[in-house]
Design a protein around this motif. Structure first.
Motif, PDB file in Angstrom:
ATOM      1  N   LYS A  68       0.821  -1.220   0.000  1.00  0.00           N
ATOM      2  CA  LYS A  68       0.000   0.000   0.000  1.00  0.00           C
ATOM      3  C   LYS A  68       0.856   1.273   0.000  1.00  0.00           C
ATOM      4  O   LYS A  68       0.329   2.382   0.008  1.00  0.00           O
ATOM      5  N   SER A  69       2.171   1.094  -0.018  1.00  0.00           N
ATOM      6  CA  SER A  69       3.051   2.269   0.052  1.00  0.00           C
ATOM      7  C   SER A  69       2.959   3.079  -1.234  1.00  0.00           C
ATOM      8  O   SER A  69       3.011   2.516  -2.338  1.00  0.00           O
ATOM      9  N   PRO A  70       2.857   4.390  -1.118  1.00  0.00           N
ATOM     10  CA  PRO A  70       2.775   5.231  -2.320  1.00  0.00           C
ATOM     11  C   PRO A  70       4.151   5.452  -2.938  1.00  0.00           C
ATOM     12  O   PRO A  70       5.181   5.299  -2.281  1.00  0.00           O
ATOM     13  N   ARG A  71       4.154   5.804  -4.205  1.00  0.00           N
ATOM     14  CA  ARG A  71       5.393   6.173  -4.888  1.00  0.00           C
ATOM     15  C   ARG A  71       5.689   7.640  -4.565  1.00  0.00           C
ATOM     16  O   ARG A  71       4.844   8.503  -4.756  1.00  0.00           O
ATOM     17  N   ARG A  72       6.940   7.888  -4.094  1.00  0.00           N
ATOM     18  CA  ARG A  72       7.287   9.249  -3.690  1.00  0.00           C
ATOM     19  C   ARG A  72       8.528   9.726  -4.431  1.00  0.00           C
ATOM     20  O   ARG A  72       9.404   8.924  -4.778  1.00  0.00           O
ATOM     21  N   PRO A  73       8.628  11.030  -4.689  1.00  0.00           N
ATOM     22  CA  PRO A  73       9.800  11.563  -5.390  1.00  0.00           C
ATOM     23  C   PRO A  73      11.094  11.252  -4.643  1.00  0.00           C
ATOM     24  O   PRO A  73      11.189  11.441  -3.431  1.00  0.00           O
ATOM     25  N   GLY A  74      12.076  10.747  -5.385  1.00  0.00           N
ATOM     26  CA  GLY A  74      13.390  10.511  -4.823  1.00  0.00           C
ATOM     27  C   GLY A  74      13.480   9.360  -3.844  1.00  0.00           C
ATOM     28  O   GLY A  74      14.529   9.174  -3.206  1.00  0.00           O
ATOM     29  N   ARG A  75      12.408   8.579  -3.693  1.00  0.00           N
ATOM     30  CA  ARG A  75      12.400   7.487  -2.721  1.00  0.00           C
ATOM     31  C   ARG A  75      11.882   6.201  -3.375  1.00  0.00           C
ATOM     32  O   ARG A  75      10.705   5.870  -3.240  1.00  0.00           O
TER      33      ARG A  75
END
Length: 495
Positions: A68-75
């Motif tokens: 369920k983890s979202p896609r985040r910038p730079g991570r």
């Protein structure tokens, strides 16, 4: 018959695999999937060509899709580390189409190409990073990305990363990933410090070893051709003029470059691969080899790992390697995924003791034969009609167009056939292609790094406009220079 669905691989992925003609797991995949899909740390041991890529790509994608983890910038959410640019590229070629089916983004990160597109891609947000350690470490140090959100980490060809001296930076990268993340390590051997990585970063790993890393596959036949020094090049040309893809290994970058030029001049379309080539030249040459424009790839040990091209039926050690592990990894470019393949080592008088020791340590018993040009044995080892391509005529120097200075670090362009100006073998501009009416003559049919990805080169048998194949029993040029040779124990750089 066990299928990927039986192991719990999501239907969207099994459907995508079926579209590629892949329906049955290979042993390394069948062994590891239950544990990797369950989120356990996995240590997979198996020789090259055993299908390891899908063994970690499938559970990585399945678990990211379920997270369920979202896609985040730079991570990035997953990290795959590979020792070479070519292997990273080929892993992504297997990974990206499947990831797209799940709405996941991937990116490759390695040196030799511009950093800015990678920085922009990382900042835009990606799910999976496929990286070589050095360039990724640079991006992290400069604040362009963080590994604190990585849920799954994969180390592929860990033993080769150790051989190349990457273990310190690999440890530094691994220490930046969350301790509770899943980790998978795939390696042919556990020597040279790989065991330290396993003990330090894998938590109670489940170990799966499907075949011996110290033995050659039974599908591979081994031959040593004992030749006179001045016969080496004509014998090599005879073998390479037969239809089918061949990888030829040399000990040094210079010899790869020179031999490629000599082969093209002799009528054998060939491209080179070694550490002196810029990344765009590497890509062009691999593309030419993959699509059949040039059926001979002349390479240093940079290609012994991670270069996975379908239908390589023959590997030739033009220069025997220094150690037996290199022999096995070089030879592993053929006889992949259960297919047949032939390995030939060219040996001169002064190399007999070294080659004997090399093959003994590699666990192979090659058939040794004294050979001269025209020997019927050559036709047995590489069946099919010999075809030579007349090199394009070299334009006079005065007629060459003006050119701007080459950028720093790039190779100067050379003419077809190895002289004058224009595009040469390193630019993947071979003059024409050999007739492929007898392709597949060496029982090849191996697949990509996963061992299962099929070739898409339906036009491989076409001849380029403007050049006509020339059928001849003569092999031209280059014999004296090639016959000078490199001793097995040479110390010059091979990458």
């Amino acid at each position: 018959m066990t299928t990927f669905t039986d192991f719990g691989v999501p239907a969207v992925l099994t459907t995508a695999l079926a579209e590629l003609g892949i329906t049955t797991p290979f042993p390394i995949q069948a062994a590891t999937l239950p544990d990797s899909l369950a989120g356990r740390d996995v240590l997979g041991r198996g020789r090259t060509g055993s299908g390891k890529t899908y063994a970690f790509v499938l559970p990585l994608l399945a678990r990211l899709a379920a997270s369920k983890s979202p896609r985040r910038p730079g991570r990035p959410r997953a990290l795959i580390l590979a020792p070479t640019r070519e292997l990273a590229t080929q892993i992504d070629a297997t990974l990206a189409p499947l990831a797209a089916k799940l709405g996941l983004r991937t990116i490759t990160v390695f040196g030799g190409v511009g950093a800015n597109p990678q920085i922009k891609g990382l900042k835009a947000g990606v799910d999976v990073v496929v990286a070589c350690p050095g360039r990724l470490d640079d991006h992290l140090r400069n604040g362009h990305a963080s590994l604190d959100s990585v849920e799954i980490t994969v180390l592929d060809e860990a033993d080769h990363m150790a051989d190349l001296g990457f273990l310190p930076v690999v440890r530094r990268l691994m220490e930046q990933t969350p301790r509770d993340g899943q980790r998978m390590l795939f390696s042919a051997t556990l020597d040279n410090g790989v065991d330290v990585l396993v003990k330090r970063f894998l938590h109670k790993p489940v170990t799966h070893s499907v075949d011996s890393a110290t033995e050659a596959p039974v599908e591979m036949s081994h031959h040593v051709l004992h030749v006179r020094g001045d016969d080496r090049f004509p014998v090599l040309v005879d073998l390479l003029a037969a239809p089918g893809r061949t990888v030829v290994f040399t000990r040094t970058k210079r010899r790869a470059k020179v031999l490629t030029r000599q082969l093209v001049a002799a009528g054998v379309p060939a491209v080179e691969l070694h550490g002196n080539l810029a990344q765009n030249a590497r890509n062009r040459n691999l593309a030419a080899f993959s699509d059949g424009s040039a059926e001979t790839l002349v390479a240093t040990d940079i290609a012994a790992r991670g270069i996975h091209v379908d239908d390589v039926g023959l590997v030739i050690h033009a220069d025997p390697p220094v150690e037996h592990k290199a022999y096995l990894h070089r030879s592993g470019r053929t006889a992949r995924a259960g297919n047949q393949g032939t390995v030939i080592t060219l040996m001169t008088d002064d190399q007999q003791s070294e080659v004997r020791d090399l093959t003994r340590k590699a666990g192979v018993r090659p058939k040794t034969s004294r050979t001269r040009p025209g020997d019927p044995l050559l036709a047995e080892l590489a069946p099919g009609e010999r075809t030579f391509v007349k090199p394009a005529p070299v334009a006079p120097a005065a007629a060459a167009p003006a050119r701007t200075a080459a950028p720093s670090g790039s190779r100067p362009r050379r003419a077809r056939g190895g002289a004058g100006r224009g595009r040469g073998p390193s630019e993947a501009a071979v003059p024409a292609q050999k007739s492929s009416s007898s392709r597949g003559r060496r029982g090849a049919g191996g697949a990509g790094n996963a061992g299962q990805q099929r070739s898409a080169s339906s036009h491989a048998g076409q001849t380029r406009s403007g050049s006509k194949p020339v059928h001849t029993s003569q092999s031209g040029g280059g014999a004296a220079a090639f016959s000078a040779g490199t001793r097995v124990g040479g110390r010059r750089s091979a990458r």
